[in-house]
Design an enzyme around this catalytic site. Structure first.
Site, PDB file in Angstrom:
ATOM      1  N   HIS A  91       0.845  -1.191   0.000  1.00 26.02           N
ATOM      2  CA  HIS A  91       0.000   0.000   0.000  1.00 26.02           C
ATOM      3  C   HIS A  91       0.885   1.248   0.000  1.00 26.02           C
ATOM      4  O   HIS A  91       2.035   1.213   0.445  1.00 26.02           O
ATOM      5  CB  HIS A  91      -0.902   0.024   1.235  1.00 26.02           C
ATOM      6  CG  HIS A  91      -1.973  -1.014   1.217  1.00 26.02           C
ATOM      7  ND1 HIS A  91      -3.072  -0.942   2.038  1.00 26.02           N
ATOM      8  CD2 HIS A  91      -2.129  -2.146   0.476  1.00 26.02           C
ATOM      9  CE1 HIS A  91      -3.861  -1.978   1.819  1.00 26.02           C
ATOM     10  NE2 HIS A  91      -3.300  -2.724   0.875  1.00 26.02           N
ATOM     11  N   GLU A 142       0.908   3.849   1.851  1.00 28.09           N
ATOM     12  CA  GLU A 142       1.396   4.256   3.173  1.00 28.09           C
ATOM     13  C   GLU A 142       2.606   3.433   3.599  1.00 28.09           C
ATOM     14  O   GLU A 142       3.589   3.979   4.121  1.00 28.09           O
ATOM     15  CB  GLU A 142       0.302   4.092   4.242  1.00 28.09           C
ATOM     16  CG  GLU A 142      -0.953   4.889   3.971  1.00 28.09           C
ATOM     17  CD  GLU A 142      -2.037   4.108   3.244  1.00 28.09           C
ATOM     18  OE1 GLU A 142      -3.213   4.335   3.545  1.00 28.09           O
ATOM     19  OE2 GLU A 142      -1.703   3.290   2.357  1.00 28.09           O
TER      20      GLU A 142
END
Length: 146
Positions: free
Chosen positions: A54, A56
């Site tokens: 992801h 993040e």
């Protein structure tokens, strides 16, 4: 929120556009400390065939590598979509100080657990920064998939 916050969210949106160009869900993130970008990331779950890739996680890893530390106190994470539970857990472990996200994710976002203390209680969470732009990018991407 400030003009500087908007600038950094724009950088996260640029990362999200890179994800869209790679036919990934268009989510982008940047980690900032003292006005300096320490890490950038965009979704790469399809490209890397890795469910943990992801935006993040990639941005947190890049920032940690930049600082030479697994902890990121004093840093702000700007991300176009509300972090999921996995990312919120990683954010908590990184000891990041502040999260700013563009648009909520009512299906997978960590705030759908109001009674759970996923993040440390001192973490500042702000939302809806450039929400229209972040939302539009996601809606256009998924409309193209239907």
């Amino acid at each position: 929120m400030t003009a500087q916050d908007e600038h950094f969210m724009q950088l996260a949106l640029e990362e999200a556009l890179l994800a869209a160009d790679e036919d990934e869900v268009p989510v982008g993130a940047v980690v900032v400390m003292d006005g300096q970008v320490l890490g950038r990331g965009h979704n790469q779950t399809e490209t890397l065939r890795d469910v943990t890739a992801h935006a993040e996680i990639i941005a947190l890893t890049a920032a940690a590598n930049h600082l030479g530390s697994k902890y990121l106190p004093g840093c702000t994470l700007y991300v176009t979509l509300e972090p999921c539970d996995m990312c919120a857990g990683a954010i908590a472990l990184s000891q990041i100080s502040r999260i700013v996200f563009g648009v909520a994710d009512p299906k997978r976002g960590f705030t759908r657990h109001p009674d759970a203390q996923i993040l440390h209680k001192k973490v500042i969470v702000e939302h809806d920064l450039l929400a229209d732009e972040c939302s539009r990018l996601l809606k256009e991407f998924f409309a193209g998939k239907r």
